[in-house]
Design an enzyme around this catalytic site. Structure first.
Site, PDB file in Angstrom:
ATOM      1  N   ASP A   1       0.829  -1.213   0.000  1.00  0.00           N
ATOM      2  CA  ASP A   1       0.000   0.000   0.000  1.00  0.00           C
ATOM      3  C   ASP A   1       0.859   1.257   0.000  1.00  0.00           C
ATOM      4  O   ASP A   1       2.008   1.254   0.432  1.00  0.00           O
ATOM      5  CB  ASP A   1      -0.926   0.007   1.216  1.00  0.00           C
ATOM      6  CG  ASP A   1      -0.169   0.026   2.535  1.00  0.00           C
ATOM      7  OD1 ASP A   1       0.844  -0.692   2.631  1.00  0.00           O
ATOM      8  OD2 ASP A   1      -0.566   0.753   3.455  1.00  0.00           O
ATOM      9  N   GLU A   2       0.285   2.310  -0.494  1.00  0.00           N
ATOM     10  CA  GLU A   2       0.813   3.679  -0.383  1.00  0.00           C
ATOM     11  C   GLU A   2       2.273   3.789  -0.813  1.00  0.00           C
ATOM     12  O   GLU A   2       3.066   4.505  -0.206  1.00  0.00           O
ATOM     13  CB  GLU A   2       0.631   4.186   1.049  1.00  0.00           C
ATOM     14  CG  GLU A   2      -0.831   4.263   1.470  1.00  0.00           C
ATOM     15  CD  GLU A   2      -1.034   4.654   2.910  1.00  0.00           C
ATOM     16  OE1 GLU A   2      -1.976   5.425   3.192  1.00  0.00           O
ATOM     17  OE2 GLU A   2      -0.254   4.195   3.780  1.00  0.00           O
TER      18      GLU A   2
END
Length: 485
Positions: A300-301
């Site tokens: 993620d991210e």
């Protein structure tokens, strides 16, 4: 009107007249001694009775735990955890096709007893006559605990295991690495736990789990029928690893220890074979000490990773996990790759009103043969404040998530084009940027986690707020410092 409140709500409850009373002569009769010992350990402190665990024939006044592969009505749902409880004036019988079902039935039996049964109060143990037949809606019912932003050790984690087991959660996802700290020992990479584990949000000494610590947690969780899932977040959320081994960073990057809460600024060098050797060592070690089927690679991210580099990296990382015999799990962004290892599972953390990009990434994972775990942030991220201006928690989702907002969505229709048959289950998450103590964990998890338990187990959520309110005395008796209800 029932004298008890059950959460998660069972499939079938049929009450009759009378009650069973636990007395000084009550035995637990079973050929599953570990389950018998567990039930005795739950009941002895409150009743003050010996509750001997015995094999052989049961008599009037006994509690019986037994395997029964053919319980009428448990073919629905996930039968491995199905169970039946039959209570009359003479006996209590919990039977199930498998040990996990007996354990689930024990948790229901605890709720049939007075709330004081969870406290050393020497309470009388009277159980209303009832027949309950039950099985869960979803096979995967999880809680994620972030020990990277603030470190929590063995005792705290095992306390969480006991708390979540009481409400029939069966997976504990440990977020073991992030920008602020690396929290797991890896042979051959000593700087991960010397330099990489020395920080946390706001400063402080950090900490880490030794391999022995981790194995103790895994073993303890398994005794509560909970599967541990380790997560090493890649290729972003990696600043602590880069502090430990700067050669894993892209050229020209000189990482410094990080104590803040911003995200998206770090990345591994996705062109470096040394990086993939590092990942193989880390994943291989975790796979060797994790008996469960899953290993989480994050994903993620990763805002500092170029999109094409990210897609190529994730495809390779999922294959490394698969090569070590684990089903890879990744946050839904991994669906931007169309070359995931077979069976890769996606964990959706977007809104309960999905943005188009997040929904499409989730669908991509399904198209590639994977399943989904649902963790919509504005419903089951329990680090979000339960009310405005609460003393801990965050509000990056735009508003607090009170108890009434946790179960206001339908997993079967959350993401258009995704059938319930490919939804593995639901997971609540507790990120710990603002969480510093075990009491803080209690306050953000409870009582909202009870609504997640109902959503993940029951076919439909009914009156969850009022039922949670009725269970607050049970939380208090168990010493849980719960938050706003």
């Amino acid at each position: 009107m029932s004298s008890f409140v059950l959460l998660p709500e069972p499939r079938s409850v049929s009450e009759t007249d009378g009650a069973f009373t636990i007395t000084t002569g009550t035995r637990i009769v079973t050929d599953r001694p570990e389950l018998g010992d567990y039930l005795a350990s739950v009941l002895r402190p409150a009743t003050g009775f010996e509750l001997a665990v015995s094999t052989g024939a049961a008599a009037e006044g006994d509690i019986v735990l037994e395997i029964n592969p053919a319980i009428e009505g448990v073919e629905v749902g996930n039968a491995a955890e199905a169970y039946r409880i039959t209570v009359d004036r003479r006996t209590i019988v919990i039977d199930a096709p498998a040990d996990a079902g007996i354990f689930a039935g024990i948790q229901t039996l605890r709720q049939l007893l007075p709330a004081q049964i969870d406290a050393p109060a020497h309470a009388a143990g009277e159980v209303a006559a009832v027949t309950i037949v039950d099985a869960p809606r979803f096979a995967y019912r999880g809680v994620m605990l972030d020990i990277s932003r603030h470190f929590f050790g063995v005792d705290t984690i095992m306390r969480v295991v006991d708390q979540i087991a009481a409400f029939k959660f069966n997976h504990l996802h440990l977020h073991l690495s992030d920008d602020q700290g690396w929290r797991i020992e890896v042979p051959g990479w000593p700087e991960l736990t010397r330099a990489g584990a020395a920080t946390q949000v706001g400063g402080g000494e950090g900490g880490f789990l030794t391999t022995t610590d981790y194995e103790q947690i895994v073993h303890y969780a398994a005794s509560r029928f909970i599967t541990v899932i380790p997560e090493i977040d890649l290729p972003g959320h990696t600043n602590a690893a880069l502090v430990a081994y700067p050669e894993l960073a892209p050229a020209g990057v000189t990482p410094e220890p990080y104590h803040g809460i911003d995200v998206g600024f770090s990345t591994l060098d996705t062109d470096s074979e040394r990086v993939f050797g590092f990942i193989d060592d880390v994943v291989g070690h975790l796979a060797s000490v994790t008996p469960g089927p899953y290993l989480h690679i994050g994903g993620d991210e990763s805002h500092s990773t170029q999109p094409e580099d990210y897609r190529r990296f994730i495809a390779r990382a999922t294959r490394i996990a698969a090569a070590h015999g684990k089903l890879p799990i990744g946050w839904h962004e991994i669906g931007s790759s169309d070359d995931l290892a077979e069976g890769t599972i996606g964990q959706y953390w977007g809104s309960i009103a999905p943005e188009a990009g997040a929904a499409e990434q989730a669908r991509s994972i399904v198209r590639q043969g994977g399943q989904l775990i649902l963790s919509p942030a504005n419903a089951v991220y329990l680090d979000i404040m339960p009310e405005p201006n609460f003393r801990i928690g965050q509000e990056w989702t735009g508003s607090p998530t009170p108890l009434g907002g946790v179960a206001t969505w339908n997993p079967a229709t959350l993401i258009s084009g995704v059938d319930e048959s490919v939804i593995l289950g639901i997971e609540a998450a507790l990120w710990t940027e603002t969480v510093e103590t075990s009491a803080d964990i209690d306050t953000l998890l409870f009582p909202r986690l009870l609504a997640v338990a109902d959503l993940a187990w029951a076919d439909a959520v009914n009156d969850v707020e009022s039922r949670v309110q009725d269970l607050l005395p049970r939380l208090a008796a168990a010493g849980i410092a719960y938050g706003p209800a």
